[in-house]
Design a protein around this motif. Structure first.
Motif, PDB file in Angstrom:
ATOM      1  N   LYS A   7      17.586  45.078  34.022  1.00 19.06           N
ATOM      2  CA  LYS A   7      17.918  45.545  35.363  1.00 19.06           C
ATOM      3  C   LYS A   7      17.641  47.037  35.512  1.00 19.06           C
ATOM      4  N   LEU A   8      17.990  47.789  34.493  1.00 18.56           N
ATOM      5  CA  LEU A   8      17.748  49.233  34.532  1.00 18.56           C
ATOM      6  C   LEU A   8      16.260  49.543  34.576  1.00 18.56           C
ATOM      7  N   ARG A   9      15.480  48.794  33.815  1.00 15.17           N
ATOM      8  CA  ARG A   9      14.027  49.010  33.815  1.00 15.17           C
ATOM      9  C   ARG A   9      13.420  48.650  35.174  1.00 15.17           C
ATOM     10  N   ILE A  10      13.900  47.574  35.758  1.00 15.24           N
ATOM     11  CA  ILE A  10      13.413  47.180  37.079  1.00 15.24           C
ATOM     12  C   ILE A  10      13.757  48.255  38.102  1.00 15.24           C
ATOM     13  N   LYS A  11      14.983  48.728  38.052  1.00 14.46           N
ATOM     14  CA  LYS A  11      15.408  49.775  38.981  1.00 14.46           C
ATOM     15  C   LYS A  11      14.570  51.037  38.790  1.00 14.46           C
ATOM     16  N   ARG A  12      14.309  51.384  37.529  1.00 11.04           N
ATOM     17  CA  ARG A  12      13.493  52.565  37.235  1.00 11.04           C
ATOM     18  C   ARG A  12      12.079  52.402  37.797  1.00 11.04           C
ATOM     19  N   ASN A  13      11.500  51.232  37.629  1.00  5.08           N
ATOM     20  CA  ASN A  13      10.163  50.970  38.165  1.00  5.08           C
ATOM     21  C   ASN A  13      10.151  51.092  39.682  1.00  5.08           C
ATOM     22  N   ASN A  16      10.189  54.687  40.563  1.00  5.87           N
ATOM     23  CA  ASN A  16       8.866  55.281  40.368  1.00  5.87           C
ATOM     24  C   ASN A  16       7.938  54.957  41.530  1.00  5.87           C
ATOM     25  N   GLU A  17       8.015  53.730  42.026  1.00  2.09           N
ATOM     26  CA  GLU A  17       7.196  53.339  43.180  1.00  2.09           C
ATOM     27  C   GLU A  17       7.588  54.150  44.412  1.00  2.09           C
ATOM     28  N   LYS A  18       8.886  54.332  44.609  1.00  2.00           N
ATOM     29  CA  LYS A  18       9.357  55.134  45.741  1.00  2.00           C
ATOM     30  C   LYS A  18       8.877  56.581  45.618  1.00  2.00           C
ATOM     31  N   ILE A  19       8.954  57.099  44.408  1.00  2.00           N
ATOM     32  CA  ILE A  19       8.513  58.481  44.170  1.00  2.00           C
ATOM     33  C   ILE A  19       7.031  58.620  44.505  1.00  2.00           C
TER      34      ILE A  19
END
Length: 70
Positions: A7-13, A16-19
């Motif tokens: 879940k944390l990795r998905i949220k991080r990805n 990154n897309e938002k950034i």
């Protein structure tokens, strides 16, 4: 595999897309800002009825002062 880790990795990805998306948007905004600033500058120069040579005479001393401070 650890579901919390996933879940944390998905949220991080997603972050990154938002950034990336926001960075692209900021680049477009920066371009628009620069274009409007340039238009304003040109308008000011034209309103003063300055020739390019006269503008250069005004700006050159300032440029020389800035170079001395660098």
């Amino acid at each position: 595999m650890n579901t919390k880790l996933n879940k944390l990795r998905i949220k991080r990805n997603k972050n990154n897309e938002k950034i990336q998306s926001l960075t692209k948007e900021n680049e477009k905004l920066d371009k628009q800002i620069l274009e409007l600033e340039n238009t304003d500058i040109i308008g000011l120069v034209r309103s003063m009825n300055l020739t390019p040579e006269q503008l250069l005479q005004i700006l050159k001393p300032q440029q020389m002062r800035e170079q001395r401070h660098d």
